[in-house]
Design an enzyme around this catalytic site. Sequence first.
Site, PDB file in Angstrom:
ATOM      1  N   CYS A 150      -6.616   0.772   4.876  1.00  0.00           N
ATOM      2  CA  CYS A 150      -6.959  -0.607   5.495  1.00  0.00           C
ATOM      3  C   CYS A 150      -7.265  -0.483   6.199  1.00  0.00           C
ATOM      4  O   CYS A 150      -5.953  -0.049   7.485  1.00  0.00           O
ATOM      5  CB  CYS A 150      -6.175  -1.590   3.878  1.00  0.00           C
ATOM      6  SG  CYS A 150      -5.005  -1.446   4.554  1.00  0.00           S
ATOM      7  N   CYS A 202       0.564  -1.417   0.239  1.00  0.00           N
ATOM      8  CA  CYS A 202       0.337  -0.026  -0.080  1.00  0.00           C
ATOM      9  C   CYS A 202       1.312   1.251  -0.109  1.00  0.00           C
ATOM     10  O   CYS A 202       1.854   1.180   0.050  1.00  0.00           O
ATOM     11  CB  CYS A 202      -0.857   0.238   1.296  1.00  0.00           C
ATOM     12  SG  CYS A 202      -2.699  -0.806   0.798  1.00  0.00           S
ATOM     13  N   GLU A 256       0.310   3.579   1.988  1.00  0.00           N
ATOM     14  CA  GLU A 256       1.442   4.383   3.601  1.00  0.00           C
ATOM     15  C   GLU A 256       2.096   3.507   3.714  1.00  0.00           C
ATOM     16  O   GLU A 256       2.858   3.809   4.375  1.00  0.00           O
ATOM     17  CB  GLU A 256      -0.290   3.751   4.384  1.00  0.00           C
ATOM     18  CG  GLU A 256      -1.790   4.663   3.897  1.00  0.00           C
ATOM     19  CD  GLU A 256      -2.400   4.057   2.864  1.00  0.00           C
ATOM     20  OE1 GLU A 256      -2.319   3.258   2.064  1.00  0.00           O
ATOM     21  OE2 GLU A 256      -3.980   4.135   3.395  1.00  0.00           O
TER      22      GLU A 256
HETATM   23  N1  THU Z   1      -4.452   0.600  -1.726  1.00  0.00           N
HETATM   24  C1  THU Z   1      -3.900   1.376  -0.701  1.00  0.00           C
HETATM   25  O1  THU Z   1      -2.427   1.122  -1.510  1.00  0.00           O
HETATM   26  N2  THU Z   1      -3.660   2.050   0.583  1.00  0.00           N
HETATM   27  C2  THU Z   1      -5.063   2.389   0.360  1.00  0.00           C
HETATM   28  O2  THU Z   1      -5.224   2.723   1.757  1.00  0.00           O
HETATM   29  C3  THU Z   1      -6.505   1.319   0.461  1.00  0.00           C
HETATM   30  C4  THU Z   1      -5.628   0.584  -1.046  1.00  0.00           C
HETATM   31  C5  THU Z   1      -3.897   0.013  -2.924  1.00  0.00           C
HETATM   32  C6  THU Z   1      -3.484  -1.345  -2.306  1.00  0.00           C
HETATM   33  C7  THU Z   1      -4.112  -2.327  -3.921  1.00  0.00           C
HETATM   34  O3  THU Z   1      -2.847  -2.004  -4.501  1.00  0.00           O
HETATM   35  C8  THU Z   1      -4.917  -0.606  -4.137  1.00  0.00           C
HETATM   36  O4  THU Z   1      -5.110   0.324  -3.696  1.00  0.00           O
HETATM   37  C9  THU Z   1      -6.670  -1.977  -4.301  1.00  0.00           C
HETATM   38  O5  THU Z   1      -7.110  -2.544  -3.580  1.00  0.00           O
END
Ligand code: THU
Length: 130
Positions: free
Chosen positions: A83, A50, A52
């Site tokens: 998440c 992610c 973050e």
């Molecule tokens: N994702 C993030 O990078 N941060 C978030 O806060 C929510 C989800 C990404 C993970 C994945 O690559 C994509 O978003 C879809 O879930």
Amino acid sequence: MTLENAARDVRERAYAPYSNFKVGAALRADTGEVFVGCNVENVAYPEGTCAEAGAIAAMIAGGAARITELVVIADSPAPVPPCGGCRQKIAEFAGPDVPVTLLSVGGARLETTVAALLPGAFGADHMGLA
Ligand code: THU
């Protein structure tokens, strides 16, 4: 550059060929420096990371230790919520009152805090370490 613009810019560099959902995160550290991260997906889906998590890794690699402010942005209808796993990661390096701004590319905005995102957080105090 503002934290918001830093998050907006790094989002463009996300590697998200599987979800097509690009996310950018920018944080200010206790040193005053800005660190950024974007999501980096993988064909083995659970190996993706992610935005973050990327920003936190950059902060630690850069020698800073604490988050004082965080902005996350995605092209979502509502401000993108971190998440569950990222909420725990953020709480590792940010106090409960640290401001978190959640944005959508279209202009939606939610101002919240680390404590509001992760109420009842598991912390070092639960292990008798604090
Ligand atoms: N994702 C993030 O990078 N941060 C978030 O806060 C929510 C989800 C990404 C993970 C994945 O690559 C994509 O978003 C879809 O879930």
